[in-house]
Design a protein around this motif. Structure first.
Motif, PDB file in Angstrom:
ATOM      1  N   MET A   1       0.866  -1.097   0.048  1.00 46.75           N
ATOM      2  CA  MET A   1       0.022   0.071  -0.076  1.00 46.75           C
ATOM      3  C   MET A   1       0.895   1.213   0.016  1.00 46.75           C
ATOM      4  SD  MET A   1      -2.851   1.364   2.575  1.00 46.75           S
ATOM      5  CE  MET A   1      -1.908   0.629   4.235  1.00 46.75           C
ATOM      6  N   GLN A   2       0.707   2.098  -0.851  1.00 48.34           N
ATOM      7  CA  GLN A   2       1.437   3.351  -1.025  1.00 48.34           C
ATOM      8  C   GLN A   2       0.472   4.505  -0.441  1.00 48.34           C
ATOM      9  OE1 GLN A   2       1.970   4.365  -5.261  1.00 48.34           O
ATOM     10  NE2 GLN A   2       2.897   6.576  -4.643  1.00 48.34           N
ATOM     11  N   ILE A   3       1.171   5.030   0.754  1.00 43.66           N
ATOM     12  CA  ILE A   3       0.626   6.149   1.161  1.00 43.66           C
ATOM     13  C   ILE A   3       1.303   7.774   1.124  1.00 43.66           C
ATOM     14  CG2 ILE A   3      -0.044   7.352   3.479  1.00 43.66           C
ATOM     15  CD1 ILE A   3       0.088   4.653   4.709  1.00 43.66           C
ATOM     16  N   ASN A   4       0.426   8.434   0.254  1.00 40.48           N
ATOM     17  CA  ASN A   4       1.041   9.994   0.137  1.00 40.48           C
ATOM     18  C   ASN A   4       0.233  10.764   0.957  1.00 40.48           C
ATOM     19  OD1 ASN A   4       1.884  12.052  -1.074  1.00 40.48           O
ATOM     20  ND2 ASN A   4       0.563  11.927  -3.207  1.00 40.48           N
ATOM     21  N   LEU A   5       0.918  11.686   1.753  1.00 43.81           N
ATOM     22  CA  LEU A   5       0.762  12.423   2.880  1.00 43.81           C
ATOM     23  C   LEU A   5       1.175  13.921   2.503  1.00 43.81           C
ATOM     24  CD1 LEU A   5      -0.614  12.490   5.654  1.00 43.81           C
ATOM     25  CD2 LEU A   5       1.616  11.999   6.455  1.00 43.81           C
ATOM     26  N   THR A   6       0.016  14.585   2.646  1.00 43.69           N
ATOM     27  CA  THR A   6       0.061  16.039   2.117  1.00 43.69           C
ATOM     28  C   THR A   6      -0.578  16.818   3.254  1.00 43.69           C
ATOM     29  OG1 THR A   6      -0.295  15.480  -0.037  1.00 43.69           O
ATOM     30  CG2 THR A   6      -0.459  17.783   0.343  1.00 43.69           C
ATOM     31  N   GLY A   7       0.145  18.093   3.369  1.00 45.14           N
ATOM     32  CA  GLY A   7      -0.269  18.903   4.631  1.00 45.14           C
ATOM     33  C   GLY A   7      -0.372  20.456   3.993  1.00 45.14           C
ATOM     34  N   ILE A  12       4.114  18.254   8.357  1.00 49.63           N
ATOM     35  CA  ILE A  12       3.959  16.990   8.397  1.00 49.63           C
ATOM     36  C   ILE A  12       5.417  16.517   9.267  1.00 49.63           C
ATOM     37  CG2 ILE A  12       3.509  14.650   7.374  1.00 49.63           C
ATOM     38  CD1 ILE A  12       1.538  16.690   7.010  1.00 49.63           C
ATOM     39  N   THR A  13       5.222  16.128  10.585  1.00 52.96           N
ATOM     40  CA  THR A  13       6.531  15.641  11.209  1.00 52.96           C
ATOM     41  C   THR A  13       6.450  14.459  11.094  1.00 52.96           C
ATOM     42  OG1 THR A  13       5.104  15.697  13.139  1.00 52.96           O
ATOM     43  CG2 THR A  13       6.137  17.956  12.577  1.00 52.96           C
ATOM     44  N   TYR A  19       2.101   8.221  13.011  1.00 50.91           N
ATOM     45  CA  TYR A  19       0.541   7.738  13.489  1.00 50.91           C
ATOM     46  C   TYR A  19      -0.277   7.520  12.443  1.00 50.91           C
ATOM     47  CZ  TYR A  19      -3.272   8.611  16.481  1.00 50.91           C
ATOM     48  OH  TYR A  19      -4.616   8.104  17.009  1.00 50.91           O
ATOM     49  N   VAL A  20      -0.248   8.375  11.283  1.00 52.53           N
ATOM     50  CA  VAL A  20      -1.147   8.162  10.141  1.00 52.53           C
ATOM     51  C   VAL A  20      -0.671   6.715   9.419  1.00 52.53           C
ATOM     52  CG1 VAL A  20      -1.440   8.914   7.729  1.00 52.53           C
ATOM     53  CG2 VAL A  20      -1.342  10.457   9.556  1.00 52.53           C
TER      54      VAL A  20
END
Length: 125
Positions: A1-7, A12-13, A19-20
């Motif tokens: 699973m590929q997670i792309n995290l944007t703020g 984004i620490t 945690y995400v």
């Protein structure tokens, strides 16, 4: 699973990213056909917003959650996504099964031959 995290308006620490990722592992335990996840964390005045779009085999799922605390918003988001993913999984499994195949072969769901058809076709004397 590929997670792309944007703020948006939030940094984004590493603890937030960890945690995400740990929360999305819970979703992967329920349904392992998740291909890609796009998570957007944003801050608007006193509202912390978390939203995500999940791309799976056969469907895309979207959910968002708003709370005063970012971690609580992420928890609410995961709860919503978990319900939607489980619902998608049940829909996907309910269309499959051996009940329709055995009924087409002239058997009931219990696996015993269906004798009612033979009685109707027999000549009456």
């Amino acid at each position: 699973m590929q997670i792309n995290l944007t703020g948006h308006h939030v940094d984004i620490t590493e603890p937030l990213k960890g945690y995400v990722e740990s929360k999305f592992e819970r979703l992967e335990r329920h349904f392992d056909h998740v291909i890609k996840v796009h998570v957007i964390l944003s801050v608007e005045k006193l509202r912390q917003k978390a939203e995500a779009r999940i791309h799976m085999n056969g469907a895309d799922v979207f959910a968002d959650a708003v709370h005063e605390d970012m971690y609580a918003a992420i928890d609410g988001l995961i709860d919503k996504l978990d319900r939607q993913v489980l619902k998608h999984k049940e829909k996907r499994q309910s269309h499959r099964g051996s009940a329709t195949k055995t009924q087409a072969e002239g058997e009931t769901v219990s696996g015993e031959p269906d004798d009612e058809v033979d009685e109707i076709d027999a000549p009456l004397h």
